[in-house]
Design an enzyme around this catalytic site. Structure first.
Site, PDB file in Angstrom:
ATOM      1  N   ARG A  72      18.832  11.431 -14.668  1.00  0.00           N
ATOM      2  CA  ARG A  72      17.677  12.215 -15.571  1.00  0.00           C
ATOM      3  C   ARG A  72      16.380  11.335 -15.257  1.00  0.00           C
ATOM      4  NH1 ARG A  72      19.926  16.080 -15.698  1.00  0.00           N
ATOM      5  NH2 ARG A  72      20.569  17.376 -17.492  1.00  0.00           N
ATOM      6  N   GLU A  93       8.795  17.275 -14.140  1.00  0.00           N
ATOM      7  CA  GLU A  93       9.499  18.250 -12.912  1.00  0.00           C
ATOM      8  C   GLU A  93       8.763  19.498 -13.206  1.00  0.00           C
ATOM      9  OE1 GLU A  93      13.600  18.298 -12.983  1.00  0.00           O
ATOM     10  OE2 GLU A  93      13.481  16.126 -12.565  1.00  0.00           O
ATOM     11  N   HIS A 107      15.140  17.692  -7.448  1.00  0.00           N
ATOM     12  CA  HIS A 107      16.473  17.904  -8.387  1.00  0.00           C
ATOM     13  C   HIS A 107      17.598  18.791  -7.777  1.00  0.00           C
ATOM     14  CE1 HIS A 107      17.097  17.953 -12.893  1.00  0.00           C
ATOM     15  NE2 HIS A 107      18.374  18.213 -12.138  1.00  0.00           N
TER      16      HIS A 107
END
Length: 600
Positions: free
Chosen positions: A288, A317, A336
């Site tokens: 994370r 993000e 990601h």
């Protein structure tokens, strides 16, 4: 002490709705995870959604984001499936009143308005993935909706991506690729470093972390790990040494992050921790973004403390286009992609489909992230004891130091009630919640507490201390002991060698009443500072003055001592977190021999 025997669920897939007097059966939840009343001699769970027998037709499942075909096929065997992607918030709220279940990924916000718009029909929300940041759990709970996720199918994909970033970073693959495509040939500029023989510190030794460790061992790396819940036998079987956090970051050539984002792990890598690292360390993060202070990482890269970083996740993000971290020449980035393999996507689809179908059938789901509701009168009576149980768990785990991990916990209940008048399953669940949640992404409740503890190798035993007196009060006290661990605060170790904390409820408020062998009395509100000191005049004033200068309000203060002018433990309740400077000044008071700050 009499051994406490409590009912257990022997089959995690057992349907609990069949014995309910309500039809259709339903899942009602509460954010307080509260237990059963004394009048319920045989506690009845009202678990999960209407069963298939409750419908004249099949239930309807709305799939709001792209789901693997295998998952959709599984859903269609049991339910009517509506695959409607890219719904606006207004369109979702319109559709939801016709649906019994909803499946989303990370892009759909399932907020309070969605649950209100469902008119009570929505019984299950399935999150295809691990994180549930986009689901309003409190609103789900209030509206009697079960929330389940799919936490295991992405494991191998995330581990493989971590290893890919590790190797790409070490050999400057991304930078060299961009250079060659720009028409350059800079062999000397992109000389890399070897992985073989280097030390990799895996921070967070859960499913993904352990899989990264296996693969890194295969590359010839020496692997160490830090995780307070990692099973030593499992680590040793892989050939991994469990160490403390400070030792891990100080000795590693490479650091791979695999912890969840919790208040305890937020910005865990910061200016202070970077300063403790070996100069030239390299960092990989596929966990994370928030576990790293990104501005501090830029400073560490510029100063040379961190030689390189490879990041798949970010605090925001997508990150800003002008992000200094993303644009840094020694940083490799991906958008990601940890779970983005075809196989993982199919696995997630199947896992979440099975969880949703099981919930609609009335089965207990091991991946449930909210818990059953109980009558209001039970909430009124037991709420402070539930809070006490969780906070004692939180205090106890924060006192643990070293890399050995928490494995054996004993809970003692002092009560005048008979066993059938006090079902302690919820109290045990809340202690488990307090022990695990501060450093885990798992949401612990009555449904999954025992399963979650077992998965982490955490063994909780219970004892009941029978007292004479009126049974009007459910409990006199709760004591939590953690065996076979070191402590950050030596005074928390009891005469028998365990970390020991004890508390009771006074005027409806949970209080800490014992730490180790020292009796104290401090309200479990805000946070707590524990100090061991030489018992002498003026100590309360000195510490209080330091906190007062920073405008930190002291809510409670209590001193427990062995004898006058001997050692004493001072427990201080504070409403605001003190600064590091204030805590340092407290530690520098000559008569204070040790202290610890504990967040509640």
């Amino acid at each position: 002490m009499a051994s406490l025997k409590t009912p257990t669920l022997k089959n995690p897939s057992l349907s609990l709705s069949s014995n309910s007097s309500l039809s259709p059966a339903f899942f009602a939840t509460s954010p307080n995870n509260l237990p059963f009343s004394r009048s319920q001699r045989q506690p009845r769970f009202l678990i999960i959604t209407a069963s298939s027998a409750s419908f004249s037709n099949k239930p309807t499942v709305l799939v709001a984001e792209k789901l693997g075909e295998a998952g959709v096929t599984l859903l269609k065997e049991f339910a009517n499936v509506d695959c409607s992607y890219n719904l606006s918030p207004e369109e979702l709220c319109t559709k939801i009143s016709l649906c019994d279940a909803l499946i989303v990924r990370s892009g759909t916000k399932v907020n309070r308005e969605v649950f209100e718009s469902s008119g009570g029909r929505l019984k299950v929300v399935g999150r295809a993935g691990v994180g549930i940041d986009n689901v309003d759990l409190a609103a789900a709970t209030e509206h009697g909706c079960l929330v389940v996720n799919a936490p295991t199918a992405n494991t191998v994909a995330a581990a493989e991506h971590g290893i890919a970033l590790l190797a790409a970073m070490a050999r400057n693959v991304a930078q060299a690729d961009a250079s060659v495509k720009a028409g350059k040939w800079e062999r000397n500029k992109y000389v890399g470093v070897s992985l073989v023989g280097k030390t990799l510190a895996v921070l967070g030794f859960g499913k993904v972390g352990s899989e990264v460790a296996r693969r890194a061992k295969g590359l010839g790396m020496h692997v160490i790990a830090h995780d307070p819940y990692a099973a030593a036998d499992r680590a040793h079987a892989i050939g991994v040494e469990l160490v403390s956090f400070d030792e891990a970051i100080a000795t590693a050539d490479f650091i791979s992050l695999h912890m969840p984002l919790t208040p305890a792990t937020s910005k865990m890598l910061n200016d202070e921790t970077f300063a403790k690292m070996k100069k030239g360390v390299r960092i990989v993060n596929v966990a994370r973004g928030g576990v790293i202070d990104e501005e501090a990482l830029v400073r560490a890269l510029d100063s040379g403390i961190v030689a390189q970083a490879a990041l798949d996740v970010f605090t925001v993000e997508p990150p800003p286009q002008d992000s200094k971290l993303v644009q840094h020449e020694r940083v490799t980035v991906t958008p990601h992609l940890g779970a983005s393999t075809m196989e993982a996507q199919e696995g997630v689809a199947i896992e979440i489909a099975e969880a949703v179908v099981g919930a609609l059938k009335g089965e207990l789901a091991a991946t449930a992230v909210n818990a059953p509701m109980v009558p209001a009168e039970v909430l009124t009576e037991l709420k402070p004891y539930v809070e006490l149980a969780e906070k004692l768990g939180r205090l106890a785990v924060q006192l643990v130091a070293g890399g050995s991990g928490v494995k054996n916990v004993k809970v003692s209940y002092a009560t005048s009630r008979s066993p059938d008048d006090l079902d302690t399953r919820l109290l045990r669940a809340m202690i488990t919640k307090g022990l695990i949640e501060p450093i885990s992404s798992v949401f612990v409740n009555l449904v999954n507490a025992d399963y979650t503890a077992k998965q982490r190798g955490l063994r909780i035993t219970e004892e009941r201390v029978i007292l004479d007196g009126s049974p009007e009060s459910p409990l006199e006290s709760i004591q939590v002991q953690i065996a076979n661990v070191e402590s950050k605060f030596a005074s928390a170790i009891s005469e028998s060698g365990e970390i020991k904390v004890e508390g009771r409820v006074k005027d409806g408020i949970p209080h800490l009443t014992r730490v180790g062998s020292f009796e104290v009395d401090v309200s479990l509100e805000g946070s707590i500072i524990l100090c061991r000191q030489v018992d002498q005049p003026g100590m309360i004033g000195k510490v209080g003055s330091i906190l007062g200068e920073e405008n930190v309000n002291v809510s409670f203060m209590s001193v427990g001592r062995i004898a006058p002018r001997k050692q004493a433990v001072m427990a201080i309740g504070v409403d605001e977190p003190p600064s590091k400077e204030s805590l340092k000044r407290i530690g520098e008071v000559p008569a204070i021999e040790e202290f610890v700050y504990l967040k509640l």
